[in-house]
Motif scaffolding. Structure first.
Motif, PDB file in Angstrom:
ATOM      1  N   ALA A 139      24.095  12.895   4.592  1.00 45.89           N
ATOM      2  CA  ALA A 139      23.778  13.397   5.926  1.00 45.89           C
ATOM      3  C   ALA A 139      22.355  13.050   6.325  1.00 45.89           C
ATOM      4  CB  ALA A 139      23.976  14.908   5.993  1.00 45.89           C
ATOM      5  N   LEU A 140      21.418  13.197   5.388  1.00 44.71           N
ATOM      6  CA  LEU A 140      20.024  12.918   5.718  1.00 44.71           C
ATOM      7  C   LEU A 140      19.193  12.679   4.473  1.00 44.71           C
ATOM      8  CD1 LEU A 140      17.790  15.457   5.282  1.00 44.71           C
ATOM      9  CD2 LEU A 140      19.325  16.498   6.911  1.00 44.71           C
ATOM     10  N   VAL A 141      18.088  11.999   4.696  1.00 43.01           N
ATOM     11  CA  VAL A 141      17.079  11.791   3.669  1.00 43.01           C
ATOM     12  C   VAL A 141      15.767  12.289   4.257  1.00 43.01           C
ATOM     13  CG1 VAL A 141      15.815  10.111   2.280  1.00 43.01           C
ATOM     14  CG2 VAL A 141      18.257   9.759   2.745  1.00 43.01           C
ATOM     15  N   ARG A 188      17.622  14.224  -0.646  1.00 40.45           N
ATOM     16  CA  ARG A 188      18.821  13.638  -0.058  1.00 40.45           C
ATOM     17  C   ARG A 188      19.895  14.716  -0.023  1.00 40.45           C
ATOM     18  NH1 ARG A 188      18.447   8.036  -0.391  1.00 40.45           N
ATOM     19  NH2 ARG A 188      20.687   7.707  -0.524  1.00 40.45           N
ATOM     20  N   LEU A 189      20.495  14.916   1.140  1.00 37.58           N
ATOM     21  CA  LEU A 189      21.518  15.945   1.283  1.00 37.58           C
ATOM     22  C   LEU A 189      22.797  15.353   1.848  1.00 37.58           C
ATOM     23  CD1 LEU A 189      19.457  18.872   2.853  1.00 37.58           C
ATOM     24  CD2 LEU A 189      20.220  18.669   0.503  1.00 37.58           C
ATOM     25  N   GLU A 217      26.040  19.794   1.502  1.00 44.82           N
ATOM     26  CA  GLU A 217      24.787  20.444   1.105  1.00 44.82           C
ATOM     27  C   GLU A 217      23.984  20.907   2.325  1.00 44.82           C
ATOM     28  OE1 GLU A 217      23.944  18.038  -3.061  1.00 44.82           O
ATOM     29  OE2 GLU A 217      23.383  17.110  -1.150  1.00 44.82           O
ATOM     30  N   LEU A 218      23.961  20.091   3.376  1.00 55.58           N
ATOM     31  CA  LEU A 218      23.254  20.496   4.590  1.00 55.58           C
ATOM     32  C   LEU A 218      23.950  21.696   5.228  1.00 55.58           C
ATOM     33  CD1 LEU A 218      20.979  20.071   6.616  1.00 55.58           C
ATOM     34  CD2 LEU A 218      22.411  18.351   7.756  1.00 55.58           C
ATOM     35  N   PHE A 221      13.966  22.961   9.475  1.00 54.04           N
ATOM     36  CA  PHE A 221      14.181  22.929  10.927  1.00 54.04           C
ATOM     37  C   PHE A 221      15.658  22.702  11.222  1.00 54.04           C
ATOM     38  CE2 PHE A 221      14.870  20.796  14.911  1.00 54.04           C
ATOM     39  CZ  PHE A 221      14.115  21.523  15.806  1.00 54.04           C
ATOM     40  N   LEU A 222      16.257  21.695  10.588  1.00 56.93           N
ATOM     41  CA  LEU A 222      17.668  21.401  10.834  1.00 56.93           C
ATOM     42  C   LEU A 222      18.566  22.555  10.410  1.00 56.93           C
ATOM     43  CD1 LEU A 222      17.921  17.652   9.806  1.00 56.93           C
ATOM     44  CD2 LEU A 222      18.107  18.626  12.103  1.00 56.93           C
ATOM     45  N   ALA A 223      18.281  23.160   9.260  1.00 53.10           N
ATOM     46  CA  ALA A 223      19.093  24.289   8.795  1.00 53.10           C
ATOM     47  C   ALA A 223      19.049  25.429   9.807  1.00 53.10           C
ATOM     48  CB  ALA A 223      18.609  24.760   7.427  1.00 53.10           C
TER      49      ALA A 223
END
Length: 182
Positions: free
Chosen positions: A20-22, A29-30, A34-35, A67-69
């Protein structure tokens, strides 16, 4: 169209092991699963801070996983997220806090000058022992209405005074759809 409002949970269901993202600064790394877990955990923290469905909570973080969470947590707890500019002055932040009747502000630890409202810090996962929002125990939520507000963005426009713009859930859905298609 099936509309649930929790785009991240749906993506985690469809492609749980896809990256999903780094996080460039930390190298973390998620996957989508995990995100989504992090967003469930953040939603539990938002609820624990006293935020109810329909309430507004602010987030003042630099670009980060936290922030994203906290942004995706809004879909899980039914609250309205108000992302704040990290470049705003305390006076400007105070205007936004008053205008939107913010319940609580989640702020990164690097922010020391904060507006006049209840402040919460996102607990570290190692020290947070609440059962709700933990992996395998997702928050209970009702399906969303596409017209319900998801976030409130502030823009100054031509007057210099911040004005709130309600972004409905459907707008985020269509933005995600258009991003995936293009």
């Amino acid at each position: 169209m099936i509309f649930d409002g929790d785009l991240l949970a749906e993506r985690a269901r469809l492609t749980p092991d896809k990256l999903a993202l780094v996080a460039v600064e930390t190298g973390e790394r998620l996957t989508y699963a995990e995100l989504n877990e992090r967003a469930e955990w953040a939603a539990a923290a938002v609820v624990a801070a006293g935020v109810a469905p329909g309430d507004r909570y602010g987030i003042l973080f630099h670009n980060s996983v936290d922030f994203l969470a906290l942004f995706f947590a809004a879909a899980k707890c039914g609250a309205i997220v108000v992302p704040l500019s990290t470049r705003a002055t305390v006076h400007e932040l105070d205007q936004v806090v008053r205008d939107c009747s913010m319940s609580v502000l989640f702020a990164g630890s690097e922010f020391t000058e904060l507006p006049s409202c209840p402040i919460a810090r996102l607990p570290t996962r190692e020290t947070d022992n609440r059962a709700t929002g933990q992996p395998g125990n997702p928050m209970t939520r009702q399906p969303g209405n596409p017209e319900d507000p998801y976030c409130l963005l502030y823009t100054s426009g031509t007057t210099g005074k911040p004005k709130g713009v309600m972004i409905p859930k459907r707008q985020l859905w269509w933005n995600g759809y258009n991003t995936a298609v293009n």
